[in-house]
Design an enzyme around this catalytic site. Structure first.
Site, PDB file in Angstrom:
ATOM      1  N   ASP B  13      -2.337  53.467  27.723  1.00  0.00           N
ATOM      2  CA  ASP B  13      -2.085  52.343  26.817  1.00  0.00           C
ATOM      3  C   ASP B  13      -3.138  52.403  25.719  1.00  0.00           C
ATOM      4  O   ASP B  13      -4.172  53.050  25.861  1.00  0.00           O
ATOM      5  CB  ASP B  13      -2.203  51.023  27.590  1.00  0.00           C
ATOM      6  CG  ASP B  13      -1.943  49.801  26.709  1.00  0.00           C
ATOM      7  OD1 ASP B  13      -1.013  49.859  25.891  1.00  0.00           O
ATOM      8  OD2 ASP B  13      -2.668  48.803  26.827  1.00  0.00           O
ATOM      9  N   SER B  14      -2.876  51.676  24.631  1.00  0.00           N
ATOM     10  CA  SER B  14      -3.862  51.615  23.556  1.00  0.00           C
ATOM     11  C   SER B  14      -5.121  50.873  23.996  1.00  0.00           C
ATOM     12  O   SER B  14      -6.187  51.060  23.426  1.00  0.00           O
ATOM     13  CB  SER B  14      -3.262  50.913  22.345  1.00  0.00           C
ATOM     14  OG  SER B  14      -2.771  49.642  22.709  1.00  0.00           O
ATOM     15  N   TYR B  45      -2.833  49.901  18.452  1.00  0.00           N
ATOM     16  CA  TYR B  45      -1.946  50.880  17.836  1.00  0.00           C
ATOM     17  C   TYR B  45      -0.942  50.213  16.878  1.00  0.00           C
ATOM     18  O   TYR B  45      -0.459  50.847  15.943  1.00  0.00           O
ATOM     19  CB  TYR B  45      -1.152  51.625  18.918  1.00  0.00           C
ATOM     20  CG  TYR B  45      -1.913  52.714  19.637  1.00  0.00           C
ATOM     21  CD1 TYR B  45      -3.280  52.897  19.459  1.00  0.00           C
ATOM     22  CD2 TYR B  45      -1.247  53.574  20.514  1.00  0.00           C
ATOM     23  CE1 TYR B  45      -3.964  53.906  20.132  1.00  0.00           C
ATOM     24  CE2 TYR B  45      -1.922  54.588  21.179  1.00  0.00           C
ATOM     25  CZ  TYR B  45      -3.276  54.751  20.991  1.00  0.00           C
ATOM     26  OH  TYR B  45      -3.943  55.749  21.655  1.00  0.00           O
ATOM     27  N   CYS B  76       2.332  51.508  26.701  1.00  0.00           N
ATOM     28  CA  CYS B  76       2.102  50.817  25.437  1.00  0.00           C
ATOM     29  C   CYS B  76       3.433  50.794  24.697  1.00  0.00           C
ATOM     30  O   CYS B  76       4.046  51.847  24.482  1.00  0.00           O
ATOM     31  CB  CYS B  76       1.058  51.616  24.652  1.00  0.00           C
ATOM     32  SG  CYS B  76       0.854  51.123  22.947  1.00  0.00           S
ATOM     33  N   THR B  78       4.106  50.141  21.592  1.00  0.00           N
ATOM     34  CA  THR B  78       4.022  50.805  20.292  1.00  0.00           C
ATOM     35  C   THR B  78       4.122  52.317  20.464  1.00  0.00           C
ATOM     36  O   THR B  78       4.857  52.997  19.749  1.00  0.00           O
ATOM     37  CB  THR B  78       2.695  50.435  19.616  1.00  0.00           C
ATOM     38  OG1 THR B  78       2.554  49.023  19.636  1.00  0.00           O
ATOM     39  CG2 THR B  78       2.652  50.927  18.190  1.00  0.00           C
ATOM     40  N   GLU B 155      -6.509  37.899  26.050  1.00  0.00           N
ATOM     41  CA  GLU B 155      -7.849  38.491  26.209  1.00  0.00           C
ATOM     42  C   GLU B 155      -8.929  37.411  26.257  1.00  0.00           C
ATOM     43  O   GLU B 155     -10.005  37.629  26.804  1.00  0.00           O
ATOM     44  CB  GLU B 155      -8.103  39.530  25.116  1.00  0.00           C
ATOM     45  CG  GLU B 155      -7.078  40.650  25.233  1.00  0.00           C
ATOM     46  CD  GLU B 155      -7.407  41.924  24.497  1.00  0.00           C
ATOM     47  OE1 GLU B 155      -8.392  41.957  23.748  1.00  0.00           O
ATOM     48  OE2 GLU B 155      -6.658  42.906  24.678  1.00  0.00           O
ATOM     49  N   CYS B 187       5.631  43.431  25.479  1.00  0.00           N
ATOM     50  CA  CYS B 187       4.226  43.751  25.247  1.00  0.00           C
ATOM     51  C   CYS B 187       3.533  43.629  26.588  1.00  0.00           C
ATOM     52  O   CYS B 187       3.789  42.674  27.333  1.00  0.00           O
ATOM     53  CB  CYS B 187       3.612  42.770  24.247  1.00  0.00           C
ATOM     54  SG  CYS B 187       1.802  42.881  24.147  1.00  0.00           S
ATOM     55  N   HIS B 189       0.709  42.733  27.495  1.00  0.00           N
ATOM     56  CA  HIS B 189      -0.117  41.554  27.783  1.00  0.00           C
ATOM     57  C   HIS B 189       0.723  40.355  28.240  1.00  0.00           C
ATOM     58  O   HIS B 189       0.197  39.430  28.847  1.00  0.00           O
ATOM     59  CB  HIS B 189      -0.880  41.101  26.524  1.00  0.00           C
ATOM     60  CG  HIS B 189      -2.090  41.923  26.193  1.00  0.00           C
ATOM     61  ND1 HIS B 189      -2.032  43.227  25.783  1.00  0.00           N
ATOM     62  CD2 HIS B 189      -3.419  41.602  26.203  1.00  0.00           C
ATOM     63  CE1 HIS B 189      -3.261  43.665  25.538  1.00  0.00           C
ATOM     64  NE2 HIS B 189      -4.117  42.705  25.784  1.00  0.00           N
TER      65      HIS B 189
END
Lengths: 267, 267
Positions: B13-14, B45, B76, B78, B155, B187, B189
């Site tokens: 993942d990024s 990304y 990821c 993206t 986050e 996504c 997250h």
């Protein structure tokens, strides 16, 4: 090396936040041409190592040097902390300013003894403002707080809605009653929240120190001292270079700078 | 090339969002060792060009290949959109899965015809889910919405406070009454907001499709088909590599994965 008075001022940032600095500089020095570099391919710097940030900053400063700038302003707090000396060494006699020194000088001039600092996780974690303030006056009391959500909120355009206000409420609560007399906005995105922050303190006598305005004043003083102010009488132009994705930069830039700008991709 | 059953699964993942995928994989396949690569030096990304994302993804996939993985999962969104075919070509016969295909297959299996997708600006802007869903069934109605604040909120650990709920309210309002029957969390997250999202829809019959769980099921099926499931009976280990700043990754990783993990820096 002799610089020409009509040479541009170079300003760089990890992304678009530094446009608040470009705006402040063009307001303080309306005749100066500005070349802005936003490292949009590698933003954000705050999560990267000191060495990486130094390498990127030197690379960008050399790009600006090749464009013939007479001054470089590091408009990124993270890069100011990690890369100032590296950039100074890399670009020889080009005068280099940075937002942390400018914010510090402005805080010292305010005469306040109890200073608050807000910034990104990277800036606050580095302790850069605290170091710089204590170096200038070791008796200062400095309290810092990272406010990581403010950057994405600014980029979403949510600077005074209920979400922004609640976020500011959570982040600034420690400063409400801890004796802080001046608050440094230690991130270039934060001037966009100035009204909401003033409203939060609701008439409390807290001085807000905007490091974008501070570095613009510092640039004016330095160029005047070096007899390098552009005296052509022409209105200065702002040219922006970005390392990636000019489209998103363009979409957001207007919100930061309040007018249309010329944007190029730096390859 | 023959792979060993006890070879690890590579996931990249990024940044750290893909840990929700690592968690789902280790729940679906508890005996598998996992090597996770988080490109924390170059996150995010979503704001980078397709070519840049492809280059980074191929570089990381070769790193995982050198570690002897028997499968690569692009965790990821993206990178799934920009780099899937590039990674497949680069790593030869290592099976490669990605979260977009997994989310798409899961949405198709749900039998719903009206699909909503939420993701970052990059993922939604790329139209990747829409393309993938329409390719699978051109009669589907797909509506997408970028929710850029959800990543920084996750986050910050604000996944169910009043700020998170108001943000979800703003972002999901278009889906409340537009007939959407299934919502893809596009996504990595976003699974952290699953409870708040379910609460927002408040009993409406909307199926939430978690692409982390979807790709974990896909991995299980694929390894079984290739007779590559780890049958040692030992509990699998998770090893994480990050390209920069292991400290912040460590601080946040526990929130994503719910336990302590082994973190190394990939130089």
């Amino acid at each position: 090396m002799n610089f020409r008075k009509d040479a541009p001022i170079g300003i760089f940032d990890s992304g678009l936040g530094g446009l608040t600095v470009a705006k402040a500089v063009s307001e303080a020095l309306p005749n100066e041409d500005i070349i802005y570099y936003g490292d949009t391919a590698r933003v954000p710097y705050g999560i990267k190592s000191q060495q990486t940030i130094r390498n990127y900053s030197i690379e960008i400063s050399r790009f600006l040097q090749a464009k013939g700038v007479k001054m470089i302003i590091i408009a990124c707090n993270t890069a100011s902390a990690a890369a100032f000396s590296g950039v100074c060494e890399a670009v020889g006699d080009i005068p280099v300013l940075n937002v942390i020194d400018a914010g510090t000088i402005s805080a010292i001039r305010s005469g306040k003894k109890h200073i608050g600092v807000i910034g990104t996780l990277g800036t606050v974690g580095s302790g850069a403002y605290e170091l710089s303030l204590k170096k200038a006056n070791e008796e200062l009391i400095v309290k810092s707080k990272a406010c990581p959500l403010l950057v994405p909120l600014a980029e979403e355009g949510w600077t005074d809605n209920s979400i922004a206000k609640q976020t500011i409420d959570i982040y600034l609560k420690p400063f409400r009653n801890n004796g802080v007399e001046a608050l440094i906005l230690g991130c270039t995105h934060y001037p966009l929240f100035k009204d909401s922050i003033l409203e939060y303190f609701n008439g409390k006598p807290i001085e807000i120190i905007d490091s974008a305005e501070a570095v613009a004043e510092m640039a004016k003083g330095k160029l005047s001292e070096l007899d390098l102010l552009n005296d052509s009488g022409k209105k200065g132009e702002l040219t922006c270079y970005v390392s990636d994705r000019p489209q998103r930069f363009r979409e957001l830039a207007e919100r930061f700078i309040g007018r249309e700008i010329d944007i190029k991709t730096a390859d």
